[in-house]
Design an enzyme around this catalytic site. Structure first.
Site, short mmCIF file in Angstrom:
data_model
loop_
_atom_site.label_atom_id
_atom_site.label_comp_id
_atom_site.label_asym_id
_atom_site.label_seq_id
_atom_site.Cartn_x
_atom_site.Cartn_y
_atom_site.Cartn_z
N ASP A 91 0.84 -1.18 0.00
CA ASP A 91 0.00 0.00 0.00
C ASP A 91 0.88 1.25 0.00
OD1 ASP A 91 -2.32 1.81 0.71
OD2 ASP A 91 -3.29 -0.12 0.96
N ASP B 97 -2.35 2.78 18.25
CA ASP B 97 -3.09 1.52 18.12
C ASP B 97 -2.33 0.47 17.33
OD1 ASP B 97 -5.08 2.77 19.52
OD2 ASP B 97 -6.37 3.13 17.79
N HIS C 87 -3.72 5.65 3.53
CA HIS C 87 -4.49 4.47 3.12
C HIS C 87 -3.91 3.20 3.72
CE1 HIS C 87 -6.23 1.42 0.38
NE2 HIS C 87 -7.24 2.27 0.30
N ASN D 127 -13.95 -0.40 -6.83
CA ASN D 127 -15.08 0.43 -6.43
C ASN D 127 -15.74 1.19 -7.57
OD1 ASN D 127 -14.24 -0.20 -3.77
ND2 ASN D 127 -12.82 1.51 -3.82
N ALA E 211 -6.98 -8.93 -8.12
CA ALA E 211 -8.05 -9.76 -7.56
C ALA E 211 -8.58 -10.77 -8.57
CB ALA E 211 -9.20 -8.86 -7.08
N SER F 298 -11.41 -1.81 -0.37
CA SER F 298 -10.14 -1.81 0.36
C SER F 298 -10.35 -2.36 1.76
CB SER F 298 -9.59 -0.39 0.47
OG SER F 298 -8.83 -0.01 -0.62
#
Length: 383
Positions: free
Chosen positions: A50, A59, A85, A177, A186, A242
């Site tokens: 990415d 976190d 992202h 998207n 994919a 995503s």
């Protein structure tokens, strides 16, 4: 007071009373807490190809390994993220919810960040192929690719996917998207192509779909981590496949942690066989085999499979050796750079809308918004 004005007053107050973790509706929708009683992803390395990952986010403390960079990020270790992202995807996968912050699907997993974007936050097919190979050689058990290209796959990308499969890695990618066909990588055989669903468990209208779709996962209003340089709160809310891809990568990490000796092909089989059908029985273009089912994948028992169930069966031959994985793939001609229309899969609408172009030529850039953050959500000083 009329109902709509009353809601306009009350709703922000209700949201402000929620922690970031409480705003992660997908955790309850997928019964993630029960799954985490079975496994937390400990010992599993998930590569995130990415924009890099902000390793200083509270976190993600202790979750981010030194990685690498390609393209203009070459020479870096992938632990910075000016776009945000990649940090968002890492949070969905492995955030550890410190002080009411974001909780990932597999908070015990480690993130291997691979920064593959250039100074304009754009990707290229061959750079993603390099990234897959590097992740395969540096301990990744799961590779998350919340990105895609609406152009045809190239031989280098197909070979890189095959290389990772041969290295016993689970590969997960977003379908895209644009409401069109499933994107590359994919759509390469062997990769888990993840489409998006809304809060009602219905197909998300912007999700790319097609016969290559394998699984579905929540893709609307997903709250996750963000660099403070992008949002001062350290959190972002996004819509897009995503996020759906990252959720499935987290579930794959849970399974690989609970069953460390289970080959990738059997992990893929478990994810497929336990998916919750959302349409007519069987696989469909909008949601594949169905919604990813963390508890089902962790607890079901299936006999070992001979090969990754997403790969075509090898053609028997009495005169030729069995084809390699690469030979089994439907390889398209190399596409010239001017013909590539790639995109990064995470998108969202609302305030703080950021639209732009990613990768080598026009693409859909991640659009995100900042969630409501209450005072008790204020993160500690980054380490």
């Amino acid at each position: 007071m009329p109902l709509l004005p009353a809601l306009a007053v009350v709703l922000p107050l209700l949201l402000a009373a929620q922690t970031i973790e409480e705003q992660e509706w997908h955790l309850d929708a997928l019964d993630v807490y029960s799954a985490q009683d079975q496994s937390r992803g400990d010992g599993v390395i998930v590569a995130v190809i990415d924009s890099g990952v902000d390793a200083t986010h509270p976190d993600l403390a202790g979750r981010v390994l030194p990685g690498t960079g390609f393209g203009s990020s070459k020479g870096t270790d992938g632990t910075t993220d000016v776009d945000g992202h990649g940090t968002g995807m890492a949070g969905i996968i492995a955030a550890n919810s410190r002080n009411g912050g974001a909780l990932g699907i597999a908070p015990g997993a480690k993130i291997l960040p691979i920064a593959s974007a250039d100074e304009k936050e754009q990707f290229a097919l061959d750079v993603v192929a390099e990234s897959i190979r590097w992740a395969s050689d540096h301990g990744a058990k799961v590779i998350n690719m919340s990105l895609g290209f609406s152009s045809s796959m190239t031989p280098s990308l197909v070979k890189a996917v095959n290389y990772a499969i041969e290295k016993d890695i689970v590969l997960v990618a977003a379908t895209g998207n644009e409401g069109k066909e499933v994107s590359a990588p994919a759509n390469i055989a062997g990769v888990i192509a993840v489409a998006g669903t809304n809060r009602e468990g219905k197909p998300w209208k912007s999700s790319n779909v097609g016969t290559d779709t394998v699984l579905a996962a929540p893709a609307v209003s997903i709250v996750t981590t963000a660099p403070e340089s992008v949002y001062s709160s350290g959190y972002a809310e996004m819509d897009g496949t995503s996020a759906a891809s990252a959720i499935v990568s987290g579930v794959a990490a849970l399974v690989r942690a609970k069953h460390p000796q289970m080959p990738a092909k059997d992990v893929v089989n478990a994810l497929i066989k336990t998916a919750q059908d959302l349409a007519d029985p069987g696989r469909d273009e909008a949601t594949g085999f169905g919604m990813v089912n963390p508890m089902g994948a962790l607890t079901a028992q299936f006999p070992p499979v001979a090969r990754n169930p997403l790969l075509p069966e090898p053609k028997p031959s009495t005169t030729q050796p069995t084809p390699t994985l690469a030979a089994q793939q439907p390889v398209q001609p190399v596409v010239e750079m001017k013909d590539r229309l790639p995109f990064v899969a995470g998108v969202a609408g609302g305030t703080a809308l950021m639209t732009g172009l990613l990768i080598a030529l026009p693409a859909i850039r991640s659009r995100r918004r900042e969630p409501v953050v209450s005072a008790r959500d204020t993160p500690p000083t980054p380490w």
